[in-house]
Design a protein around this motif. Structure first.
Motif, short mmCIF file in Angstrom:
data_model
loop_
_atom_site.label_atom_id
_atom_site.label_comp_id
_atom_site.label_asym_id
_atom_site.label_seq_id
_atom_site.Cartn_x
_atom_site.Cartn_y
_atom_site.Cartn_z
N CYS A 159 34.97 30.72 52.85
CA CYS A 159 35.05 31.75 51.56
C CYS A 159 33.26 32.15 51.37
CB CYS A 159 35.42 31.18 50.53
SG CYS A 159 35.55 32.53 49.26
N GLN A 160 33.01 33.29 51.42
CA GLN A 160 31.74 33.87 51.12
C GLN A 160 31.74 34.78 49.86
OE1 GLN A 160 30.75 35.53 55.00
NE2 GLN A 160 29.34 33.68 55.32
N LEU A 161 30.50 34.63 49.06
CA LEU A 161 30.49 35.69 47.87
C LEU A 161 29.01 36.27 48.24
CD1 LEU A 161 31.37 36.56 45.14
CD2 LEU A 161 30.01 34.73 44.18
N GLY A 194 36.15 43.21 48.04
CA GLY A 194 34.94 43.53 47.33
C GLY A 194 33.73 42.63 47.89
N PRO A 195 33.00 41.80 46.81
CA PRO A 195 31.93 40.93 47.53
C PRO A 195 32.41 39.63 48.29
CG PRO A 195 32.08 40.66 45.11
CD PRO A 195 33.15 41.71 45.44
N ILE A 196 33.97 39.42 48.15
CA ILE A 196 34.42 38.16 48.74
C ILE A 196 34.84 38.27 50.00
CG2 ILE A 196 36.01 36.47 48.25
CD1 ILE A 196 35.96 37.24 45.35
N ARG A 197 34.54 37.33 51.06
CA ARG A 197 34.80 37.47 52.33
C ARG A 197 35.51 36.06 52.72
NH1 ARG A 197 30.73 39.06 56.03
NH2 ARG A 197 31.11 41.16 55.65
N LEU A 198 36.89 36.31 53.11
CA LEU A 198 37.52 35.33 53.66
C LEU A 198 37.69 35.05 54.93
CD1 LEU A 198 40.42 35.53 51.16
CD2 LEU A 198 38.62 33.65 50.82
N ILE A 243 27.03 34.55 50.90
CA ILE A 243 26.64 33.16 51.08
C ILE A 243 27.98 32.20 50.77
CG2 ILE A 243 25.82 31.49 49.19
CD1 ILE A 243 24.06 33.75 48.13
N THR A 244 27.98 31.20 51.81
CA THR A 244 29.00 30.25 51.91
C THR A 244 29.30 29.53 50.76
OG1 THR A 244 29.03 30.52 54.36
CG2 THR A 244 30.37 28.79 53.32
N LEU A 245 30.65 29.57 50.20
CA LEU A 245 30.72 28.72 48.95
C LEU A 245 30.89 27.38 49.25
CD1 LEU A 245 32.46 31.55 46.79
CD2 LEU A 245 30.04 30.80 46.64
#
Length: 172
Positions: free
Chosen positions: A122-124, A100-104, A127-129
């Motif tokens: 990790c991005q949401l 979904g909106p999370i990219r690892l 945006i990098t968290l």
């Protein structure tokens, strides 16, 4: 044409156990087995996992099938019949997995025939968290003969979120 993991791992792909090479080289092949799943003990995190349709707690049947596309692979997982899908692709020379909106962003290493991976970022929504808020994934694939063994631990910052481990066999 080379599979996603052959491209990602390069010459190291040949050092994977034969069972793992087959798993990553033959998209469309269905793998079935058993998994043991545990989740966070924090009520809010457990509720979020349920809303996101992540696997329930306990021992259960599982199934994985990879589907290749021009952009990478879809990982179609089922735990006790409940779907859990993600997309993996090579981006900027790194392996990325999208839920979904999370990219690892995953770093991979082959050692003693095993594949070991961990999230490097990790991005949401792009945006990098910061580490304290990011999903931290540590995964290992190994083989025992023609049986693929997996162990995946996911943390939210320092909090255990989801852990699943088990085995799969090709259904051909």
């Amino acid at each position: 044409m080379s599979s996603l993991y052959e491209q990602h791992l390069g010459p190291a792909f040949s050092r994977l156990a034969p069972c793992l090479q087959r798993f990553h080289r033959e998209p469309g092949l269905r793998w079935q087995g058993e998994a043991e799943v545990s989740r966070s003990t924090q009520p809010l995190l457990r509720a979020l996992l349920s809303l996101a349709r992540f696997p329930a707690v306990g021992a259960q049947r599982c199934e994985v099938c990879l589907h290749a596309s021009a952009g990478g692979e879809t990982w179609a997982r089922r735990f006790a019949g409940r779907p859990m899908r993600s997309q993996q692709s090579l981006r900027q020379g790194q392996l990325a997995e999208q839920f979904g909106p999370i990219r690892l962003w995953l770093r991979s290493e082959v050692s003693a025939g095993e594949l070991r991976q961990h999230a490097s970022a990790c991005q949401l929504f792009g945006i990098t968290l910061p580490r304290w808020l990011a999903l931290n994934v540590v995964a290992r694939e190994s083989a025992s003969g023609d049986r693929l063994q997996f162990d995946v631990a996911i943390r939210l910052g320092q909090h255990p979120l989801l852990h699943y481990r088990g085995h799969l066999q090709a259904m051909d």
